[in-house]
Scaffold this motif. Structure first.
Motif, PDB file in Angstrom:
ATOM      1  N   ALA A 156     -21.668  -1.693 -12.704  1.00 53.67           N
ATOM      2  CA  ALA A 156     -20.326  -1.346 -13.390  1.00 53.67           C
ATOM      3  C   ALA A 156     -20.649  -0.104 -13.692  1.00 53.67           C
ATOM      4  N   ILE A 157     -21.772   0.366 -14.463  1.00 55.47           N
ATOM      5  CA  ILE A 157     -22.149   1.782 -14.626  1.00 55.47           C
ATOM      6  C   ILE A 157     -21.859   2.880 -13.406  1.00 55.47           C
ATOM      7  N   MET A 158     -22.526   2.042 -12.348  1.00 59.22           N
ATOM      8  CA  MET A 158     -22.304   3.134 -11.041  1.00 59.22           C
ATOM      9  C   MET A 158     -20.966   3.156 -10.540  1.00 59.22           C
ATOM     10  N   PHE A 159     -20.199   2.162 -10.719  1.00 58.68           N
ATOM     11  CA  PHE A 159     -18.781   2.378 -10.346  1.00 58.68           C
ATOM     12  C   PHE A 159     -18.135   3.209 -11.493  1.00 58.68           C
TER      13      PHE A 159
ATOM     14  N   SER B  97     -14.309   8.256  -5.549  1.00 55.92           N
ATOM     15  CA  SER B  97     -14.742   8.942  -4.202  1.00 55.92           C
ATOM     16  C   SER B  97     -14.439   8.143  -3.301  1.00 55.92           C
ATOM     17  N   SER B  98     -14.286   8.550  -2.003  1.00 58.11           N
ATOM     18  CA  SER B  98     -13.837   7.824  -0.955  1.00 58.11           C
ATOM     19  C   SER B  98     -15.035   6.975  -0.369  1.00 58.11           C
ATOM     20  N   LEU B  99     -16.257   7.553  -0.800  1.00 55.68           N
ATOM     21  CA  LEU B  99     -17.616   6.815  -0.231  1.00 55.68           C
ATOM     22  C   LEU B  99     -18.018   5.808  -1.253  1.00 55.68           C
ATOM     23  N   MET B 100     -17.456   5.676  -2.222  1.00 52.86           N
ATOM     24  CA  MET B 100     -17.872   4.735  -3.575  1.00 52.86           C
ATOM     25  C   MET B 100     -18.031   3.513  -2.848  1.00 52.86           C
ATOM     26  N   PRO B 101     -19.419   2.894  -3.026  1.00 49.30           N
ATOM     27  CA  PRO B 101     -20.114   1.708  -2.141  1.00 49.30           C
ATOM     28  C   PRO B 101     -19.694   0.589  -3.202  1.00 49.30           C
ATOM     29  N   PHE B 102     -18.233   0.391  -3.172  1.00 49.88           N
ATOM     30  CA  PHE B 102     -18.164  -1.066  -3.836  1.00 49.88           C
ATOM     31  C   PHE B 102     -16.994  -1.648  -3.045  1.00 49.88           C
ATOM     32  N   LYS B 144     -11.763  -7.332   0.720  1.00 53.05           N
ATOM     33  CA  LYS B 144     -13.120  -6.832   1.308  1.00 53.05           C
ATOM     34  C   LYS B 144     -13.022  -5.375   1.490  1.00 53.05           C
ATOM     35  N   LYS B 145     -12.038  -4.846   1.254  1.00 50.78           N
ATOM     36  CA  LYS B 145     -11.994  -3.288   1.531  1.00 50.78           C
ATOM     37  C   LYS B 145     -12.936  -2.461   0.683  1.00 50.78           C
ATOM     38  N   PRO B 146     -13.466  -1.460   1.001  1.00 53.83           N
ATOM     39  CA  PRO B 146     -14.150  -0.540   0.186  1.00 53.83           C
ATOM     40  C   PRO B 146     -13.164   0.087  -0.971  1.00 53.83           C
ATOM     41  N   ILE B 147     -13.491   0.083  -2.044  1.00 57.22           N
ATOM     42  CA  ILE B 147     -12.662   0.554  -3.155  1.00 57.22           C
ATOM     43  C   ILE B 147     -12.052   2.138  -2.856  1.00 57.22           C
ATOM     44  N   GLY B 148     -12.687   2.765  -2.156  1.00 52.29           N
ATOM     45  CA  GLY B 148     -12.649   4.238  -1.821  1.00 52.29           C
ATOM     46  C   GLY B 148     -11.538   4.456  -0.996  1.00 52.29           C
ATOM     47  N   GLN B 154      -2.396   0.977  -4.183  1.00 49.51           N
ATOM     48  CA  GLN B 154      -2.968  -0.091  -3.819  1.00 49.51           C
ATOM     49  C   GLN B 154      -4.323  -0.279  -4.986  1.00 49.51           C
ATOM     50  N   LEU B 155      -4.848   1.063  -5.129  1.00 49.36           N
ATOM     51  CA  LEU B 155      -5.853   0.989  -6.250  1.00 49.36           C
ATOM     52  C   LEU B 155      -5.397   0.933  -7.608  1.00 49.36           C
ATOM     53  N   GLN B 156      -4.450   1.098  -7.984  1.00 52.67           N
ATOM     54  CA  GLN B 156      -3.598   0.926  -9.195  1.00 52.67           C
ATOM     55  C   GLN B 156      -3.357  -0.701  -9.494  1.00 52.67           C
ATOM     56  N   LYS B 157      -3.080  -1.352  -8.435  1.00 53.58           N
ATOM     57  CA  LYS B 157      -2.806  -2.577  -8.447  1.00 53.58           C
ATOM     58  C   LYS B 157      -4.218  -3.533  -8.670  1.00 53.58           C
ATOM     59  N   VAL B 158      -5.196  -2.737  -7.932  1.00 53.46           N
ATOM     60  CA  VAL B 158      -6.631  -3.315  -8.099  1.00 53.46           C
ATOM     61  C   VAL B 158      -7.005  -3.108  -9.751  1.00 53.46           C
TER      62      VAL B 158
END
Ligand SMILES: Nc1ncnc2c1ncn2[C@@H]1O[C@H](COP(=O)(O)OP(=O)(O)OP(=O)(O)O)[C@@H](O)[C@H]1O
Ligand SMILES: [Mg+2]
Lengths: 270, 251
Positions: A156-159, B97-102, B144-148, B154-158
């Motif tokens: 969560a902190i990394m996000f 960031s567009s590379l955010m790994p979540f 299943k999409k990367p958040i970035g 869409q991000l706002q909905k998330v």
């Protein structure tokens, strides 16, 4: 190329694997939490501490830990609050620590200058002994256990630290826990990788893996593997061409990173 | 939050100032605000008025520098983290960031991490609540999409789903419709109203577009230059001279 007894090779290989795991695991968190420059300062502080230890005949390892954690305690709050000029202070601190370290080494006894002192700077495959291996094993296990135990919180902190805080996590203890672990990790890896380039082993492996995945679980899983590969390849290079270990690791992992960027699916279309 | 204190107001601010670090002038000043459980409020005011500051002072992300902030009858200063476990927050213009790994599903589940608590991992119930939130804002297709890699809307909905996933008792929304198309914003607005009705969810929404104020909203707080200058029933505030004054509309 030097011929080394089996015993020493084994120590080096195990040490390299452990340092690779510890550094790259910590690195995954450091990089994602945008603490790279702080970590960079801390690793140079560890170098300065270690050099001072050498001069004063105090255990260099404990001095390294002491120095890097002192820097973390001093700079941590500034970085945390994103205070103005944190960048500048970090830059100043980094050069200060490097100069202190170099000055300390100048005062080191002549004989020490040749081997141990160079080891602190550039790393050495002969630097590791059994007690280092034991320390690294304990540290690596500790990091893994803590990361598993607090995986929710760290993720969560990394996000986003702010959103983690908004979800009801008290983030400060985790921030300092990470800095604390970073201080110990750079200090313990110092003998093998050297103070100047230990940070390559923290930043590069996770950055390489990040080129291939958006899934944090995979990144956390594969970064240590990549760290081991970088470490072992670095040692092999150093072995074959008599390069300093730190430089070999940095060169190999940078080339690896370059290749990863070129082949990264993240940069492909269609 | 085991021992629930009795409280008259679920949110109570008395004489509250919040000064940003390094600043001299408070961003919000002498704010008095009492909100009962189950109320639906909208906060309006010009850019830089202090709306975001107000929301973040309420959930304690910003530390107030004067006065008292009590949520669920407890002081936010002392019980910040435990209070925030029950408060959903959708920040304004959140970006990653567009590379955010979540992945999107990770981010939504994360909304519950504080509530789950230390040393525990997500249970079936946690996944269920996250799924409900996903259904409610209709983002099943994005999980299943990367958040970035999402669009702003869409991000706002998330982020709305993330806030709802923890099944909050208070919901703070900072311009939740700003990047949504008219259909999506009408839908999300309707869903939030539905939750408000069904769960008696105390809701505070910062909103710029006055016509899109949901019907369930019965009270408006108007902020200007850090001060609450009007606080009352919707029509009363909208028809008052303060509105024109705050937005510096002549005539
Ligand atoms: N991090 C900060 N540091 C210093 N001052 C800030 C900071 N954030 C906001 N401010 C100041 O505080 C005041 C209130 O800002 P706030 O973000 O609460 O406005 P707002 O009403 O949400 O505006 P908007 O409609 O543009 O979102 C502004 O004058 C702004 O300049
Ligand atoms: Mg705002």
């Amino acid at each position: 190329m030097i011929i080394l007894p089996y015993q020493i090779i084994l120590t080096v290989v195990i040490g390299a694997c452990l340092a690779g795991i510890a550094c790259s695991l910590i690195g995954t968190f450091i990089v994602r939490m945008k603490l790279s420059s702080l970590g960079f300062c801390m690793s140079h502080a560890a170098f300065a501490g270690s050099a001072l230890g050498l001069v004063l005949h105090i255990n260099p390892l404990s001095m390294a830990i002491l120095f890097s954690i002192a820097v973390a305690l001093f700079l941590g709050p500034l970085v945390e609050k994103a205070k103005l000029h944190a960048d500048v202070i970090l830059g100043i601190m980094f050069s200060l620590m490097l100069s202190l370290g170099l000055i300390f080494l100048n005062f080191a006894p002549e004989t020490a200058m040749s081997s141990t002192a160079m080891g602190i700077l550039w790393g050495s495959i002969l630097g590791m002994n059994t007690s280092d291996i034991i320390n690294l094993t304990i540290l690596t296990s500790l990091i893994i256990v803590l990361m598993i135990l607090f995986s929710k919180e760290f993720k969560a902190i990394m996000f986003s630290r702010k959103m983690a805080e908004a979800s009801g996590i008290n983030t400060r203890p985790f921030y300092y826990l990470l800095l604390f672990l970073t201080g110990i990790t750079v200090s313990l890896s110092l003998k093998l990788v050297g103070g100047l380039l230990v940070f390559a082993l923290i930043v590069n492996p996770t950055s390489i893996v990040c080129q291939f995945s958006y899934n944090i679980k995979k990144i956390i899983l594969f970064s240590p593997l990549c760290g081991i590969v970088c470490c072992l390849m670095g040692i092999l290079l150093s072995f074959l061409f008599d390069f300093p270990v730190g430089s070999s690791i940095a060169i190999f992992s940078s080339i690896f990173f370059g290749i990863a960027v070129i082949f990264s699916p993240k940069r492909k279309r269609g | 939050m085991s021992n629930h204190l009795k409280y008259n107001y679920i949110i109570e601010l008395s004489n509250v100032d919040t000064i940003y670090e390094g600043e001299k002038i408070p961003a919000i000043r002498d704010v008095n605000l009492k909100i009962k459980k189950g109320e639906f409020l909208c906060v309006i005011g010009p850019n830089g008025a202090g709306k975001t500051t107000l929301l973040e002072t309420i959930n304690g992300l910003l530390k107030h520098t004067r006065g008292k902030v009590n949520i669920f009858g407890k002081e936010i200063r002392k019980f910040g983290s435990s209070i925030r476990k029950e408060v959903g927050y959708v920040p304004q213009g959140f970006s990653v960031s567009s590379l955010m790994p979540f992945l999107v599903k990770d981010v939504i589940l994360m909304g519950r991490f504080g509530k789950i608590g230390l040393f525990k991992s997500a249970s079936d119930e946690d996944y269920l609540k996250a799924k409900e939130a996903v259904k409610l804002v209709e983002i099943d297709g994005l999980l299943k999409k990367p958040i970035g890699k999402l669009s702003g809307g869409q991000l706002q909905k998330v982020m709305v789903a993330r806030a709802l996933a923890k099944d909050p008792k208070i919901l703070l929304l900072d311009e939740p419709f700003s990047s949504l198309d008219f259909k999506a914003s009408a839908e999300i607005s309707e869903r939030i109203s539905f939750l408000h009705e069904k769960k008696n969810l105390t809701t505070l929404m910062v909103i710029h577009n006055i016509p899109s104020i949901p019907k369930r909203c019965k009270r408006i707080v108007l902020i200007n230059e850090g001060m609450v200058i009007q606080d009352g029933p919707v029509n009363e505030v909208l028809n008052s001279g303060s509105l024109k004054f705050a937005y510096k509309v002549r005539k």
